[in-house]
Enzyme design. Structure first.
Site, PDB file in Angstrom:
ATOM      1  N   ARG A  52     -42.491 -10.938  -2.837  1.00 14.53           N
ATOM      2  CA  ARG A  52     -43.437 -11.275  -3.903  1.00 14.53           C
ATOM      3  C   ARG A  52     -42.721 -12.167  -4.913  1.00 14.53           C
ATOM      4  O   ARG A  52     -41.508 -12.343  -4.842  1.00 14.53           O
ATOM      5  CB  ARG A  52     -43.981 -10.001  -4.555  1.00 14.53           C
ATOM      6  CG  ARG A  52     -42.856  -8.995  -4.836  1.00 14.53           C
ATOM      7  CD  ARG A  52     -42.961  -8.282  -6.103  1.00 14.53           C
ATOM      8  NE  ARG A  52     -43.029  -9.145  -7.234  1.00 14.53           N
ATOM      9  CZ  ARG A  52     -41.954  -9.710  -7.813  1.00 14.53           C
ATOM     10  NH1 ARG A  52     -40.726  -9.524  -7.348  1.00 14.53           N
ATOM     11  NH2 ARG A  52     -42.095 -10.489  -8.870  1.00 14.53           N
ATOM     12  N   ALA A  54     -43.839 -15.917  -7.048  1.00 13.64           N
ATOM     13  CA  ALA A  54     -44.403 -17.165  -6.529  1.00 13.64           C
ATOM     14  C   ALA A  54     -43.417 -17.988  -5.681  1.00 13.64           C
ATOM     15  O   ALA A  54     -43.738 -18.361  -4.551  1.00 13.64           O
ATOM     16  CB  ALA A  54     -44.952 -17.988  -7.697  1.00 13.64           C
ATOM     17  N   GLN A 198     -43.388  -3.930 -11.356  1.00 12.88           N
ATOM     18  CA  GLN A 198     -42.323  -4.910 -11.062  1.00 12.88           C
ATOM     19  C   GLN A 198     -41.223  -4.855 -12.116  1.00 12.88           C
ATOM     20  O   GLN A 198     -40.048  -5.065 -11.803  1.00 12.88           O
ATOM     21  CB  GLN A 198     -42.918  -6.324 -11.011  1.00 12.88           C
ATOM     22  CG  GLN A 198     -43.754  -6.647  -9.795  1.00 12.88           C
ATOM     23  CD  GLN A 198     -45.226  -6.355 -10.010  1.00 12.88           C
ATOM     24  OE1 GLN A 198     -45.598  -5.510 -10.821  1.00 12.88           O
ATOM     25  NE2 GLN A 198     -46.079  -7.045  -9.277  1.00 12.88           N
ATOM     26  N   ASP A 239     -47.325 -18.228 -11.975  1.00 13.16           N
ATOM     27  CA  ASP A 239     -47.793 -18.368 -10.595  1.00 13.16           C
ATOM     28  C   ASP A 239     -48.514 -19.682 -10.370  1.00 13.16           C
ATOM     29  O   ASP A 239     -48.643 -20.150  -9.236  1.00 13.16           O
ATOM     30  CB  ASP A 239     -48.706 -17.200 -10.220  1.00 13.16           C
ATOM     31  CG  ASP A 239     -47.879 -15.977  -9.917  1.00 13.16           C
ATOM     32  OD1 ASP A 239     -47.404 -15.328 -10.861  1.00 13.16           O
ATOM     33  OD2 ASP A 239     -47.665 -15.709  -8.716  1.00 13.16           O
ATOM     34  N   ASN A 249     -50.232 -15.995 -14.722  1.00 16.54           N
ATOM     35  CA  ASN A 249     -49.060 -15.152 -14.457  1.00 16.54           C
ATOM     36  C   ASN A 249     -49.526 -13.702 -14.382  1.00 16.54           C
ATOM     37  O   ASN A 249     -50.716 -13.402 -14.561  1.00 16.54           O
ATOM     38  CB  ASN A 249     -47.998 -15.355 -15.548  1.00 16.54           C
ATOM     39  CG  ASN A 249     -46.665 -14.720 -15.170  1.00 16.54           C
ATOM     40  OD1 ASN A 249     -46.172 -14.914 -14.054  1.00 16.54           O
ATOM     41  ND2 ASN A 249     -46.080 -13.933 -16.052  1.00 16.54           N
ATOM     42  N   LYS A 250     -48.595 -12.823 -14.136  1.00 10.61           N
ATOM     43  CA  LYS A 250     -48.901 -11.407 -13.948  1.00 10.61           C
ATOM     44  C   LYS A 250     -49.824 -10.863 -15.035  1.00 10.61           C
ATOM     45  O   LYS A 250     -49.638 -11.179 -16.211  1.00 10.61           O
ATOM     46  CB  LYS A 250     -47.575 -10.639 -13.914  1.00 10.61           C
ATOM     47  CG  LYS A 250     -47.665  -9.145 -13.761  1.00 10.61           C
ATOM     48  CD  LYS A 250     -48.481  -8.693 -12.570  1.00 10.61           C
ATOM     49  CE  LYS A 250     -48.072  -9.317 -11.259  1.00 10.61           C
ATOM     50  NZ  LYS A 250     -49.080  -9.123 -10.177  1.00 10.61           N
TER      51      LYS A 250
HETATM   52  O1  MRU Z   1     -47.685  -9.952  -7.942  1.00 10.11           O
HETATM   53  P1  MRU Z   1     -46.317 -10.554  -8.052  1.00 10.11           P
HETATM   54  O2  MRU Z   1     -45.244  -9.544  -8.224  1.00 10.11           O
HETATM   55  O3  MRU Z   1     -46.041 -11.533  -6.931  1.00 10.11           O
HETATM   56  O4  MRU Z   1     -46.385 -11.397  -9.404  1.00 10.11           O
HETATM   57  C1  MRU Z   1     -45.240 -12.106  -9.805  1.00 10.11           C
HETATM   58  C2  MRU Z   1     -45.394 -12.798 -11.101  1.00 10.11           C
HETATM   59  O5  MRU Z   1     -46.415 -12.747 -11.732  1.00 10.11           O
HETATM   60  C3  MRU Z   1     -44.238 -13.631 -11.552  1.00 10.11           C
HETATM   61  O6  MRU Z   1     -44.185 -13.674 -12.954  1.00 10.11           O
HETATM   62  C4  MRU Z   1     -44.382 -15.056 -11.015  1.00 10.11           C
HETATM   63  O7  MRU Z   1     -44.700 -15.053  -9.656  1.00 10.11           O
HETATM   64  C5  MRU Z   1     -43.144 -15.848 -11.225  1.00 10.11           C
HETATM   65  S1  MRU Z   1     -41.800 -15.253 -10.234  1.00 10.11           S
HETATM   66  C6  MRU Z   1     -40.491 -16.288 -10.513  1.00 10.11           C
END
Ligand code: MRU
Length: 352
Positions: A52, A54, A198, A239, A249-250
């Site tokens: 997981r 991006a 996370q 993302d 983003n998350k």
């Molecule tokens: O659902 P996830 O864990 O893949 O979400 C990840 C995020 O939102 C991160 O902040 C984003 O992908 C950047 S990772 C360098």
């Protein structure tokens, strides 16, 4: 900075035949790999969050294309693409929000279109280049972002944007690594990042392995932490970054950015240019991934919510550009990003 002292985790390893993914569902207590021998297995692993973040999703998908190609006999790349195109489409659907996935697949597709009989080798070279460039971008962004932080500052981060989410070093967490190494960052707060945790399971584990002191807080404590004066920066990843500077983003990032602006905490978004999507005008055009409501209804496999209760589980949100003080990519720093500054920096970047 001494990169070997930091950043010892690697989420993705290609052994020449198969793709080894550090199973992020099992961390921090169990360190095991999920070994994928086919592109389909990688698509399943991406959807299941084995891998997981991006940039890491994009890299895994690139190696999946290499695996898909192995079974194919074709005179040139264009002929091969006609055969494996359904697999690329399946991979693209494994998660909808992170544009790095579509970006990496577009790069692999472009290699096929321009390759002759050596197309298999060219694909493998491209996947390796995507990973190599991501690591280099992260290290560069770490230096650019850290330089903006005054010595003695406190920072707040969300989700996991570290080595686990990238080829290594991380985006927002890379800035934090560099900022701590340069003694600019004195305090690190990490939010739990409900519902998948996370922050609690991955970010503080990564930082602990680096010997970086970090304090975990409940997501709902963020505004209180900001009000206390202990943090000067909110530092997050992305993302997808739209043509006007809106950032997906998350889930929770939007609320954090609002709280940050209210408290005079500056918001820094750190992401490689592979996260920039100039083909999407603004955040309203981003598909927000909805995941199984069951993620909200139980904890560690134990149901915590009364039977029959409904839940809604969007896992990303969009932070409007006006709440972002600084966007850091490997191409440089953009203060207060907007459509004009994004166009100047990224005109050629589209997802294809
Ligand atoms: O659902 P996830 O864990 O893949 O979400 C990840 C995020 O939102 C991160 O902040 C984003 O992908 C950047 S990772 C360098």
């Amino acid at each position: 900075m001494d990169f070997d002292r930091y950043d010892r985790v690697r989420p993705i390893r290609w052994d020449g035949q198969r793709l080894h993914l550090l199973d992020q569902r099992a961390l921090p207590f169990i360190e095991r790999d999920v070994v994928c021998g086919s592109a389909d297995e990688v698509a399943v692993a991406i959807h299941a969050l084995v891998v997981r973040g991006a940039p890491a999703i994009g890299i895994a998908a690139a190696w999946a294309v290499v695996m898909a190609a192995r079974a194919v006999t074709a005179a040139d790349g264009a002929a091969a693409l006609a055969i494996i195109d359904p697999i690329l489409q399946r991979l693209a659907k494994s998660r909808p929000t992170a544009v790095n996935l579509m970006w990496a697949l577009a790069r692999m597709r472009a290699v096929l279109v321009r390759s002759g009989s050596d197309w298999q080798q060219r694909l493998a070279d491209e996947a390796a280049a995507i990973a190599r460039e991501d690591l280099a971008a992260n290290r560069h962004m770490g230096a650019l972002g850290a330089a903006l932080i005054a010595p003695g500052s406190g920072v707040y981060t969300h989700c996991n944007t570290g080595s686990l989410a990238t080829a290594g070093f991380g985006t927002a967490l890379g800035v934090i690594r560099a900022g701590v190494a340069e003694a600019r960052i004195a305090r690190v707060f990490a939010g739990e990042t409900r519902p998948w945790l996370q922050g609690a399971r991955l970010t503080v584990w990564e930082l602990q392995r680096d010997g970086i002191d970090a304090t975990l807080v409940a997501d709902s404590a963020a505004a209180h932490v900001m009000k206390s004066g202990q943090v000067q920066w909110l530092i997050v990843g992305a993302d997808r970054i739209c043509a006007n500077g809106d950032v997906a983003n998350k889930i929770g990032t939007y609320a954090l950015a609002i709280a940050a602006r209210h408290h005079g905490v500056r918001t820094m978004v750190v992401a490689p240019s592979s996260t920039v999507d100039m083909a999407t005008a603004d955040g309203s055009g981003i598909e927000i991934e909805l995941r199984d409501p069951a993620e909200l209804l139980s904890f560690a496999g134990q149901r915590t919510v009364a039977e029959g209760v409904k839940a809604w589980n969007p896992v990303f949100d969009v932070t409007p550009a006006e709440l972002i003080d600084v966007l850091v990519t490997e191409r440089g720093v953009i203060e207060r990003p907007n459509a004009a500054s994004m166009a100047r920096a990224f005109t050629k970047i589209t997802t294809g």
